[in-house]
Design an enzyme around this catalytic site. Sequence first.
Site, short mmCIF file in Angstrom:
data_model
loop_
_atom_site.label_atom_id
_atom_site.label_comp_id
_atom_site.label_asym_id
_atom_site.label_seq_id
_atom_site.Cartn_x
_atom_site.Cartn_y
_atom_site.Cartn_z
N TYR A 103 0.83 -1.21 0.00
CA TYR A 103 0.00 0.00 0.00
C TYR A 103 0.86 1.26 0.00
CZ TYR A 103 -3.64 3.33 1.07
OH TYR A 103 -4.49 4.40 1.00
N PRO A 140 0.52 14.73 3.90
CA PRO A 140 -0.51 13.87 4.49
C PRO A 140 -0.38 12.45 3.98
CG PRO A 140 -1.44 15.28 2.76
CD PRO A 140 -0.02 15.72 2.96
N GLY A 166 -2.27 8.80 4.59
CA GLY A 166 -3.45 8.22 5.20
C GLY A 166 -3.20 7.05 6.13
N SER A 224 -3.77 13.94 7.60
CA SER A 224 -4.70 13.41 6.60
C SER A 224 -6.11 13.25 7.16
CB SER A 224 -4.21 12.04 6.13
OG SER A 224 -5.18 11.39 5.36
N TYR A 242 -10.18 15.35 2.25
CA TYR A 242 -10.75 14.70 1.07
C TYR A 242 -12.23 15.08 1.11
CZ TYR A 242 -6.80 11.54 0.10
OH TYR A 242 -5.59 11.01 -0.25
N THR A 282 -7.44 17.96 -1.19
CA THR A 282 -6.79 17.10 -2.19
C THR A 282 -7.78 16.77 -3.29
OG1 THR A 282 -5.32 16.19 -0.51
CG2 THR A 282 -5.60 14.90 -2.52
N LYS A 326 -4.52 20.73 -3.43
CA LYS A 326 -3.42 19.76 -3.63
C LYS A 326 -3.73 18.88 -4.84
CE LYS A 326 -0.77 16.21 -1.09
NZ LYS A 326 -1.15 14.87 -1.48
N HIS A 357 0.54 13.14 -6.15
CA HIS A 357 0.23 12.12 -5.14
C HIS A 357 1.31 11.04 -5.12
CE1 HIS A 357 -3.51 11.36 -2.68
NE2 HIS A 357 -2.86 10.25 -2.42
C1 FNR Z 1 -0.38 9.41 0.44
N1 FNR Z 1 -0.77 10.67 0.00
C2 FNR Z 1 -1.90 11.25 0.51
N2 FNR Z 1 -2.26 12.49 0.12
C3 FNR Z 1 -3.34 13.11 0.64
O1 FNR Z 1 -3.63 14.24 0.28
N3 FNR Z 1 -4.07 12.46 1.60
C4 FNR Z 1 -3.79 11.21 2.03
O2 FNR Z 1 -4.47 10.66 2.88
C5 FNR Z 1 -2.68 10.56 1.43
N4 FNR Z 1 -2.38 9.27 1.79
C6 FNR Z 1 -1.22 8.69 1.32
C7 FNR Z 1 -0.87 7.42 1.74
C8 FNR Z 1 0.34 6.87 1.34
C9 FNR Z 1 0.73 5.52 1.81
C10 FNR Z 1 1.22 7.61 0.52
C11 FNR Z 1 2.57 7.07 0.13
C12 FNR Z 1 0.85 8.86 0.07
C13 FNR Z 1 0.09 11.42 -0.92
C14 FNR Z 1 1.11 12.24 -0.16
O3 FNR Z 1 0.51 13.30 0.52
C15 FNR Z 1 2.16 12.84 -1.11
O4 FNR Z 1 1.51 13.56 -2.13
C16 FNR Z 1 3.09 11.80 -1.72
O5 FNR Z 1 3.38 10.75 -0.83
C17 FNR Z 1 4.38 12.47 -2.15
O6 FNR Z 1 5.19 11.61 -2.83
P1 FNR Z 1 6.38 10.77 -2.16
O7 FNR Z 1 7.13 11.69 -1.22
O8 FNR Z 1 5.75 9.61 -1.45
O9 FNR Z 1 7.17 10.37 -3.36
#
Ligand code: FNR
Length: 381
Positions: free
Chosen positions: A37, A90, A92, A122, A146, A172, A254, A278
């Site tokens: 995940y 953020p 999740g 998040s 969200y 987002t 976002k 993302h």
């Molecule tokens: C996310 N991201 C994300 N973004 C958001 O706006 N709300 C969320 O709940 C989540 N949840 C989430 C879970 C997981 C497991 C990941 C890896 C990412 C996206 C996050 O905010 C961000 O945009 C990216 O993770 C940035 O990229 P890198 O640093 O993982 O390459």
Amino acid sequence: LGVYLDGLTGKVPEHPMAYAELERRAERSMPPELWSYVAGGAGDERTQNANVTAFDRWGLMPRVLAGAAERDLSTELFGHRLPTPLMLAPVGVIGLCDLAEGRGDLVTARVAAATGVPMIASTLSQDPMEEVARELGDTPGWFQLYPPNDRELTESLVRRAEAAGYSAIVVTLDTLTLGWRPRDLSIAGFPQLKGQCLANYFSDPVFRSRLAAPPEEDPEAATGHWAMIFGNQRLTWDDLAWLRSLTSLPLLLKGICSPEDARRAVDSGVDGVYCSNHGGRQANGGLPALDCLPEVVDAAGEVPVVFDSGVRSGPDVIKALALGARAVAIGRPAAYGLAVGGRAGLEHVVRCLLAELDLTLAIDGYASTAALTRGDLRPVR
Ligand code: FNR
């Protein structure tokens, strides 16, 4: 220097110093469905990988005798002077990445408080946003929304975030439905569908009013209702005035990668643009987020741009700042730090990234992150 001196006395750091090793150890530590995940992305993950390699195409021009003995890493956002330009994106399932106790949202907030690196909390958290906010102390926290397919619930989440003391709302917009993620599709156990990370919904009076029985009594039905209202694909620019009207806090969008969208966002009265794809988790076959950043910055004009997607090192932060970002966030590196070493592991990741950022500025002769410009970069041929 202290880290190098430790080596002379045979003391080896407990946590990984290199990103590749952090990733390897995280994979070994995490249960397979959590690893899939967190590490996985959309499709064959080309966009996710391209997010990372996009940084290789830029190089910082080193300067000498530039008077960079003292460096100023601070940045200004919405009236707050932040000690560094780094933020925690953020994530999740960050709650679950605290493998010992599953309290990763609270632990992340504690690390934010200890380092001064703001956390963007998040909507999809293990612990309610109010409890996360309490751990942040004086360090600013932003709430990531969200927007569900239920206006009253959306309003309730925003009101709660304001009351809890968050200082900005990040909406987002690239996740109005889930991405096609083969790793998750191949393995059972998608966290949210097991009722995990839904604390903000289960604790919400409006959400609860929609259910026949409270989530504690019938978590399956509550989770089913969540799945029905989570995404809102019908959201359009026409809804932005309503979203704007929900709060007087700074509002950021976002998932903006197009300059036209950045301009439209600014014209609609947002306070910040968050350029991100993302981390490549949502759509495959797109552009690396870094390639979109300069045009988004130009289109946003005076409105600050926050950036994430693919940032893995101090030099990566420098490049995103030089391309115009006001602040730069990390997603997966933080999740891996937490998985590898709990609070200490996450703090290690944050402090190493900042140390590498600072050291690179010192060596390359730049005294201030805020003064970095595109002219300080050259394309790598
Ligand atoms: C996310 N991201 C994300 N973004 C958001 O706006 N709300 C969320 O709940 C989540 N949840 C989430 C879970 C997981 C497991 C990941 C890896 C990412 C996206 C996050 O905010 C961000 O945009 C990216 O993770 C940035 O990229 P890198 O640093 O993982 O390459």
